[in-house]
Design an enzyme around this catalytic site. Structure first.
Site, short mmCIF file in Angstrom:
data_model
loop_
_atom_site.label_atom_id
_atom_site.label_comp_id
_atom_site.label_asym_id
_atom_site.label_seq_id
_atom_site.Cartn_x
_atom_site.Cartn_y
_atom_site.Cartn_z
CE LYS A 174 -5.20 -29.83 -21.72
NZ LYS A 174 -6.63 -29.70 -21.89
CG ASP B 296 -0.51 -28.01 -26.47
OD1 ASP B 296 -0.02 -27.77 -25.36
OD2 ASP B 296 -1.45 -28.80 -26.67
CE LYS C 288 -6.07 -20.52 -26.13
NZ LYS C 288 -6.87 -21.74 -25.85
CE LYS D 109 -12.16 -23.71 -29.49
NZ LYS D 109 -10.79 -23.52 -29.05
#
Lengths: 291, 440
Positions: free
Chosen positions: A14, A131, A19, A45
């Site tokens: 998520k 997701d 991560k 991003k």
């Protein structure tokens, strides 16, 4: 297609769960151990590899593809800590275009550039947005690109929910040659019940936890310096945690096809844990329970 | 359960919208999609409808997006395309239509149209991804865009002639005879003192569409004209007359009498017109009588086409011409609610005859049903020629796709259309090799 070079690992989780931090530290630990590593950020991003590169700018694959008709590997990659080759797929600005297709296009370009043949990596780590919202974000675990997927999850329900969604995607694609699940990386472990909760979810879905990463100030501090823990605090306990994760990924090829929970099962499971945590917090003692 | 569809004759929504916009003078469609969409419209629709496609290639403006527009959004490409189109193609209205990829990505099309309008360009938009429906849905979306957005662009007060009637439900090219049919419908309306607003075809421009809100009535020719009529009733309280099918032959008389009653027209004028038209048709039928019996025209037929054609032409052939309806295939894939209406309407024209009626757009299924009926005559699209040859029966191509006939002004609607239909069908029967062999 040429013979695949090295082990290809996809790391999902998520948004905001850590991560990129986890992936970068694993990359750094693998590089520190002498391996040739490529880390590919698959998130619009485009900040996956920041802490491997001391926070320097790196043009994304998609931005470069937009500006130039001919793209060279040098244009879209930077060598970071320990020689890790850093690549950011990039993507559109929020609310415009299709980030999923972007991942697809970026991966296609990397294959056209023969990045893996030329760099000859021992490990390729794909750091993928949470997701698996659409087919595009499943690209790294489809078509035999990555061999194994790992999911980073905390004990928060939404994080578990995202992990369960990844399991659904792995479950769908693995039988036809997609990546299998390597396990869960339990992150931001703070509460006492957290490891048990994640263990329980792993058990229910037929997988296991490969390591527990405690919430740590060292991580936050290293990030502020634009570095991985492996680089900034190599002697710290936290660095050892990441080294252990890297060692596991290096030495174990175990993988499973997970059994994701369906929606009612997941809700029921969450409610039961809600009750348990409430009881622990409020000190409810059940009959026959050992204290 | 899903099944595979062979040679569907219903293209996608984008094409339906393009067909509508291209049928209005000085309306310039701008496709926001990949380049194949415009080409496919030309190859798959325009070129297959009676041989009156645009010379050379489709002169349609298209943003021709590529992967980078999918990834980063195609808004700026559309902005650029619109600007360039306005610069090089003079038009009264620019209509943005969208394809699947740009709608999947979610490009902000209303904002692009608004930007154009802010620069005083007359721009409307219709979101027409192929996945939103077929060619009929595209017609709906384009008409809706015109009805809803044109008033924001054209602020001038129109002088609306009294007795103006809008005609809805004829989809250009999807009905290969659309030009002629509209002309004949117009002639019928003029015959009883009304002014037809054909909206599509030669000399039909934005000026015609500006007059839409001032009409006294909407005339709905097919199930696909119901939505525009409903929109106009809600917005401007314009009443409607709904036919379900083309008025062919004496069905036109019923329509004219309904119009006369509902709009309180001069009944004497109407009856005079009807008498003149029917008398001509009867005269023509009488001249045909000898051949009719000698060549055995009265035979079981299979009719394959859109619901408006099957209802209109089927009714005329059965009721006025004594033909026997063996198989009726409706290909425009109407929604379930409309299917019931169509089936109900067909039941009224087929009493006492064991007719097979199916709804299908699958060539394989259509061929099987037609073949099983063992008809003595097949009326359908050019695709039905194969089964007609196989069965050795006369064949007339009259529905989409129509790639072995030229249709310029031909019509099968109205009184004149009925006579034309008899000419074409009779010629098909006479020229069929079986008949010639028998006669010799």
């Amino acid at each position: 297609m040429s013979i695949k070079q090295g082990k290809h690992i996809a790391i999902y989780g998520k948004g905001g769960i850590g991560k990129s931090t986890t992936t970068s530290n694993i990359s750094a630990a693998l590089a520190d151990a002498g391996y040739r590593v490529i880390q590919i950020g698959c998130d619009p991003k485009s900040d996956s590899t920041t802490i491997l590169r001391g926070g320097n700018d790196l043009p994304t694959v998609l931005d470069t593809l937009r500006e130039q008709s001919k793209v060279r590997l040098e244009d879209i990659s930077a060598v970071g800590f320990g020689g890790v080759l850093c690549i950011e797929a990039g993507g559109p600005v929020p609310g415009v275009g299709c980030a999923g297709r972007g991942i697809n296009a970026a991966v296609e370009l990397l294959q056209e550039l023969h990045v893996f043949d030329e760099f000859k990596p021992d490990f390729v780590l794909y750091d993928v947005l949470g997701d698996v919202v659409c087919g595009g974000f499943a690209v790294p675990i489809r078509d035999g690109l990555a061999d194994r997927a790992f999911v980073v999850s905390s004990s928060d329900f939404m994080s578990i929910f995202a992990a369960n969604n990844l399991f659904k995607a792995v479950n769908k694609y693995a039988p036809s040659g997609g990546a299998r699940l390597g396990g869960i990386i339990a992150n931001s472990i703070l509460a006492a019940y957290a490891p048990a909760l994640i263990d329980d979810f792993a058990g229910k879905t037929g997988t296991h936890v490969i390591g527990y990463v405690p919430r740590s100030l060292v991580v936050a501090q290293s990030e502020l310096y634009g570095k991985t823990v492996i680089e900034a605090a190599p002697q710290s306990e936290q660095a050892q945690v990441y080294r252990n994760l890297a060692k596991y990924i290096d030495e174990n090829d175990d993988s499973v096809i997970p059994k994701p929970l369906n929606s009612p099962e997941l809700k029921k499971w969450a409610r039961e844990w809600g009750d348990r945590i409430f009881e622990v917090e409020t000190g409810v003692v059940h009959e026959m329970a050992s204290i | 359960m899903s099944h595979h569809l062979e040679k569907s004759r219903n293209s996608c929504a984008l094409h339906g919208a393009l067909q509508l916009f291209e049928a209005i003078d000085a309306v310039v469609p701008v496709i926001h999609s990949t380049s194949g969409c415009g080409v496919q419209h030309y190859l798959g629709v325009t070129r297959l409808s009676g041989g009156n496609d645009t010379f050379g290639s489709p002169p349609v403006s298209s943003s021709n997006i590529t992967q980078k527009h999918v990834v980063f959004g195609g808004g700026s490409r559309l902005r650029e395309q619109l600007k360039n189109t306005v610069k090089v193609v003079q038009g009264d209205l620019y209509a943005i239509v969208t394809g699947c990829s740009t709608e999947m990505v979610g490009d902000d099309i209303p904002a692009m149209a608004r930007e154009g309008r802010d620069q005083d360009w007359p721009v409307i938009f219709a979101n027409t991804p192929g996945f939103s429906g077929d060619v009929h849905q595209g017609y709906h979306l384009a008409v809706k865009a015109l009805i809803e957005q044109l008033p924001d662009i054209v602020k001038t007060q129109e002088v609306i002639p009294a007795g103006l009637v809008n005609i809805w439900g004829i989809i250009p090219n999807q009905d290969p005879f659309w030009r002629g049919n509209l002309q004949e419908l117009g002639r019928l309306l003029e015959g009883v003192g009304l002014i037809p607003n054909l909206l599509l075809g030669r000399d039909q421009s934005i000026a015609s569409w500006k007059q839409v809100p001032g009409a006294v009535l909407n005339l709905v020719i097919s199930p696909w004209g119901k939505l525009p009529a409903q929109l106009l009733e809600e917005r401007y309280t314009i009443p409607s007359i709904t036919l379900d099918g083309l008025p062919v032959g004496t069905s036109a008389s019923i329509l004219l009498r309904r119009l006369t009653e509902q709009l309180e027209l001069d009944p004497i004028r109407t009856e005079k017109f009807i008498t003149r038209e029917e008398s001509l048709l009867n005269y023509q039928l009488a001249r045909l009588a000898d051949t009719y019996y000698r060549a055995g025209f009265q035979r079981e037929f299979a009719l394959v086409g859109e619901s408006a054609q099957v209802i209109g032409i089927g009714e005329f052939l059965v009721k006025s011409f004594g033909m026997l309806p063996g198989t009726l295939v409706i290909t425009d894939n109407p929604p379930e609610s409309i299917r019931e209406e169509v089936a109900g309407r067909l039941a009224t024209i087929l009493p006492g005859y064991d007719t097979v009626v199916i709804f299908s757009e699958d060539q394989s299924e259509i061929t099987d049903v037609v073949r099983a009926g063992d008809p003595g005559l097949i009326l359908g699209s050019s695709l039905e020629q194969e089964v007609a040859v196989e069965l050795g029966v006369p064949f007339l191509a009259l529905s989409f796709p129509l790639f072995d006939r030229i249709v310029l002004e031909r019509a099968y609607a109205g009184y004149r259309g009925a006579a034309t239909l008899l000419e074409d069908m009779g010629s098909a029967i006479l020229s069929c090799s079986n008949y010639i062999n028998e006669a010799s």
